[in-house]
Design a protein around this motif. Structure first.
Motif, mmCIF file in Angstrom:
data_model
loop_
_atom_site.group_PDB
_atom_site.id
_atom_site.type_symbol
_atom_site.label_atom_id
_atom_site.label_comp_id
_atom_site.label_asym_id
_atom_site.label_seq_id
_atom_site.Cartn_x
_atom_site.Cartn_y
_atom_site.Cartn_z
ATOM 1 N N SER A 1 -4.353 -13.088 3.294
ATOM 2 C CA SER A 1 -5.340 -12.985 4.363
ATOM 3 C C SER A 1 -5.171 -11.666 5.096
ATOM 4 O O SER A 1 -4.054 -11.296 5.486
ATOM 5 C CB SER A 1 -5.165 -14.147 5.334
ATOM 6 O OG SER A 1 -5.779 -13.886 6.576
ATOM 7 N N ALA A 2 -6.275 -10.964 5.309
ATOM 8 C CA ALA A 2 -6.222 -9.723 6.084
ATOM 9 C C ALA A 2 -5.718 -10.000 7.495
ATOM 10 O O ALA A 2 -4.937 -9.221 8.061
ATOM 11 C CB ALA A 2 -7.591 -9.064 6.133
ATOM 12 N N ASP A 3 -6.131 -11.124 8.069
ATOM 13 C CA ASP A 3 -5.675 -11.471 9.417
ATOM 14 C C ASP A 3 -4.166 -11.670 9.456
ATOM 15 O O ASP A 3 -3.501 -11.252 10.414
ATOM 16 C CB ASP A 3 -6.377 -12.743 9.895
ATOM 17 C CG ASP A 3 -7.852 -12.524 10.205
ATOM 18 O OD1 ASP A 3 -8.241 -11.359 10.410
ATOM 19 O OD2 ASP A 3 -8.600 -13.515 10.242
ATOM 20 N N ASP A 4 -3.618 -12.305 8.409
ATOM 21 C CA ASP A 4 -2.163 -12.515 8.375
ATOM 22 C C ASP A 4 -1.418 -11.188 8.277
ATOM 23 O O ASP A 4 -0.370 -11.001 8.910
ATOM 24 C CB ASP A 4 -1.788 -13.400 7.189
ATOM 25 C CG ASP A 4 -2.202 -14.849 7.386
ATOM 26 O OD1 ASP A 4 -2.589 -15.216 8.518
ATOM 27 O OD2 ASP A 4 -2.161 -15.617 6.397
ATOM 28 N N VAL A 5 -1.933 -10.277 7.473
ATOM 29 C CA VAL A 5 -1.299 -8.960 7.338
ATOM 30 C C VAL A 5 -1.348 -8.222 8.669
ATOM 31 O O VAL A 5 -0.332 -7.678 9.150
ATOM 32 C CB VAL A 5 -1.966 -8.135 6.229
ATOM 33 C CG1 VAL A 5 -1.427 -6.704 6.220
ATOM 34 C CG2 VAL A 5 -1.751 -8.786 4.861
ATOM 35 N N LEU A 6 -2.510 -8.197 9.295
ATOM 36 C CA LEU A 6 -2.665 -7.458 10.553
ATOM 37 C C LEU A 6 -1.838 -8.093 11.667
ATOM 38 O O LEU A 6 -1.287 -7.375 12.523
ATOM 39 C CB LEU A 6 -4.145 -7.412 10.939
ATOM 40 C CG LEU A 6 -5.035 -6.590 9.987
ATOM 41 C CD1 LEU A 6 -6.501 -6.799 10.321
ATOM 42 C CD2 LEU A 6 -4.675 -5.109 10.048
ATOM 43 N N ALA B 1 -6.041 -11.431 -8.875
ATOM 44 C CA ALA B 1 -6.600 -11.688 -7.552
ATOM 45 C C ALA B 1 -6.706 -10.388 -6.760
ATOM 46 O O ALA B 1 -5.716 -9.672 -6.589
ATOM 47 C CB ALA B 1 -5.740 -12.699 -6.801
ATOM 48 N N VAL B 2 -7.909 -10.078 -6.275
ATOM 49 C CA VAL B 2 -8.167 -8.847 -5.525
ATOM 50 C C VAL B 2 -7.882 -9.100 -4.050
ATOM 51 O O VAL B 2 -8.350 -10.085 -3.466
ATOM 52 C CB VAL B 2 -9.618 -8.384 -5.728
ATOM 53 C CG1 VAL B 2 -9.900 -7.115 -4.915
ATOM 54 C CG2 VAL B 2 -9.897 -8.141 -7.213
ATOM 55 N N GLN B 3 -7.127 -8.212 -3.440
ATOM 56 C CA GLN B 3 -6.710 -8.364 -2.053
ATOM 57 C C GLN B 3 -7.642 -7.598 -1.106
ATOM 58 O O GLN B 3 -8.257 -6.602 -1.503
ATOM 59 C CB GLN B 3 -5.267 -7.898 -1.891
ATOM 60 C CG GLN B 3 -4.294 -8.507 -2.889
ATOM 61 C CD GLN B 3 -4.314 -10.027 -2.904
ATOM 62 O OE1 GLN B 3 -4.531 -10.667 -1.876
ATOM 63 N NE2 GLN B 3 -4.083 -10.624 -4.082
ATOM 64 N N PRO B 4 -7.757 -8.034 0.143
ATOM 65 C CA PRO B 4 -8.750 -7.475 1.079
ATOM 66 C C PRO B 4 -8.301 -6.164 1.723
ATOM 67 O O PRO B 4 -8.141 -6.058 2.946
ATOM 68 C CB PRO B 4 -8.895 -8.591 2.111
ATOM 69 C CG PRO B 4 -7.527 -9.213 2.167
ATOM 70 C CD PRO B 4 -7.027 -9.191 0.735
ATOM 71 N N ILE B 5 -8.125 -5.144 0.912
ATOM 72 C CA ILE B 5 -7.562 -3.900 1.448
ATOM 73 C C ILE B 5 -8.509 -3.201 2.428
ATOM 74 O O ILE B 5 -8.061 -2.541 3.361
ATOM 75 C CB ILE B 5 -7.144 -2.932 0.317
ATOM 76 C CG1 ILE B 5 -8.345 -2.517 -0.536
ATOM 77 C CG2 ILE B 5 -6.042 -3.552 -0.533
ATOM 78 C CD1 ILE B 5 -8.052 -1.379 -1.474
ATOM 79 N N ALA C 1 -7.456 -2.225 6.134
ATOM 80 C CA ALA C 1 -7.576 -0.846 6.606
ATOM 81 C C ALA C 1 -8.438 -0.766 7.853
ATOM 82 O O ALA C 1 -8.139 -0.018 8.796
ATOM 83 C CB ALA C 1 -8.152 0.030 5.498
ATOM 84 N N ASP C 2 -9.501 -1.558 7.879
ATOM 85 C CA ASP C 2 -10.428 -1.523 9.003
ATOM 86 C C ASP C 2 -9.777 -2.023 10.286
ATOM 87 O O ASP C 2 -10.158 -1.616 11.383
ATOM 88 C CB ASP C 2 -11.649 -2.379 8.670
ATOM 89 C CG ASP C 2 -12.821 -2.097 9.587
ATOM 90 O OD1 ASP C 2 -13.163 -0.922 9.783
ATOM 91 O OD2 ASP C 2 -13.392 -3.067 10.134
ATOM 92 N N GLY C 3 -8.781 -2.918 10.137
ATOM 93 C CA GLY C 3 -8.146 -3.488 11.317
ATOM 94 C C GLY C 3 -6.907 -2.769 11.788
ATOM 95 O O GLY C 3 -6.366 -3.105 12.852
ATOM 96 N N LEU C 4 -6.442 -1.764 11.055
ATOM 97 C CA LEU C 4 -5.227 -1.048 11.441
ATOM 98 C C LEU C 4 -5.505 -0.003 12.503
ATOM 99 O O LEU C 4 -6.583 0.614 12.544
ATOM 100 C CB LEU C 4 -4.605 -0.370 10.220
ATOM 101 C CG LEU C 4 -3.914 -1.278 9.204
ATOM 102 C CD1 LEU C 4 -3.507 -0.471 7.984
ATOM 103 C CD2 LEU C 4 -2.694 -1.961 9.825
#
Length: 380
Positions: A136-141, A162-166, A170-173
């Motif tokens: 999850s992008a939210d979990d990474v951020l 599986a493609v990850q939400p890079i 990136a948009d949330g960093l």
């Protein structure tokens, strides 16, 4: 269309390596045999010509990722590129940032250098995927802290596809930390994602896109306020001092041409791979197979599947006269360890031990799905 094996066995391990495209091979052979000069020999015309070939390749790789040629550093492959990105960033780190965010499903090329930094005192947060193999992008951020130096997330998993939400990550960093993406499986396939300018460091492999083995690249974007990288090897100062050693002109030129061909033919290649995938799901789905990565964005040329009650080693042995497949990453297959990717996904032991990876190319003849299904039925 071809099976690439020279016999009746269908090669279905393209996620491990691809053959060299004939157009690429022709260029590589010419530069090995005829125009073989050292690109560092600027005192004669043959050396200047070799340097032009390197410059052309640098421009082609940069163009594919909307980067500048000065941001492309040629390496021996994605493993070296990832080591240079991760260890080079740590070497250049002069502040208190000693925290790294990554995922629990990274390739050993990324997990290895991060684990080395962890042993040296860096703190590492590894974000777990869901049961389909997507993070999850939210979990990474949410894992990013004030002292985070690096976020490293692979673009697509080499085992499950599986493609990850890079892009979402990136948009949330913020402006910092640095963001590294291992694009070994996606460069030449999902370049649009990789063009996002907030992705600072991108690892590229040649032998996944029909270029020779032994060549890759690190794209290191030079945005304002982003941490630089320092060399981890030292020598003659080639590749802007970040990767010393004689530049392998034929391999680099091959990577450049393969990049351009992938860019020009990518849509058609993807469509053909998607058709093959649909056929595979139809043929194997009725056997009770457990497909990993389904239900989310997945590369069209990789299928990770387990059949209840069938061990992967036994299945691969039974398939030897039919198809060449694998049971995980070719880079770590010699260790015969359970897949850390499937373990992180929470896959139970029986399914984990029974999982194989089937991967194909856009230009293969129709794979023998019914023959593979027959072998599965025989072992059931």
């Amino acid at each position: 269309m071809a099976n690439y094996s020279g016999n009746d066995v269908a090669y279905l391990d393209f996620a491990a390596t691809t053959p060299v495209d004939e157009r690429v091979a022709e260029l590589v052979l010419r530069l090995m045999r005829d125009d073989f000069a050292n690109a560092g020999s600027r005192t004669h015309e043959m050396g200047v010509h070799a340097a032009r070939e390197v410059s052309k390749a640098r421009e082609l790789v940069a163009r594919a990722l909307a980067a500048s040629p000065e941001e492309v550093v040629f390496t021996s492959g994605a493993t070296e590129a990832s080591n240079l990105a991760i260890l080079g960033l740590a070497r250049a780190n002069k502040g208190a940032a000693r925290h790294i965010v990554t995922t629990a499903i990274e390739h050993s090329a990324v997990e290895g250098p991060i684990a080395a930094l962890e042993r040296d005192g860096y703190e590492v947060t590894r974000v777990a995927p869901d049961r389909r193999g997507h993070v999850s992008a939210d979990d990474v951020l949410a894992a990013v802290r004030e002292d985070t130096l690096l976020v490293s997330v692979m673009h697509a998993n080499n085992e499950t596809g599986a493609v990850q939400p890079i892009v979402a990550i990136a948009d949330g960093l913020r402006a910092e930390p640095a963001f590294h993406v291992d694009a070994a499986q996606t460069f030449g396939r999902l370049n649009e994602d990789l063009r996002y300018p907030r992705i600072d460091l991108i690892s590229v492999s040649g032998h996944k896109i029909y270029a020779p083995k032994g060549v890759g690249a690190l794209v290191a974007r030079r945005g304002d306020g982003r941490p630089p990288i320092a060399p981890i090897m030292f020598g003659g100062g080639q590749e802007r001092g970040l990767r010393p050693g004689t530049v392998p002109v034929p391999l680099v030129a091959g990577l450049g041409l393969a990049s351009a061909l992938a860019e020009a033919e990518g849509a058609a290649r993807g469509e053909r791979c998607a058709v093959i995938r649909s056929d595979a799901l139809d043929a194997l789905g009725s056997l009770g197979g457990v497909f990993h990565g389904e239900g989310g964005r997945t590369l069209p040329h990789i299928l990770s599947v387990a059949f209840p009650g069938i061990d992967s080693e036994a299945l691969m042995v039974a398939l030897r006269g039919v198809a060449a497949v694998s049971n995980g990453s070719a880079c770590t297959s010699a260790s015969y360890k359970p897949s850390h990717v499937l373990e992180a996904m929470g896959v139970d032991d029986e399914v984990l031990r029974g999982t194989i990876r089937i991967s194909w190319s856009h230009d293969v003849a129709d794979p023998p799905w019914h023959d593979i299904a027959g072998v599965v039925r025989m072992l059931s």
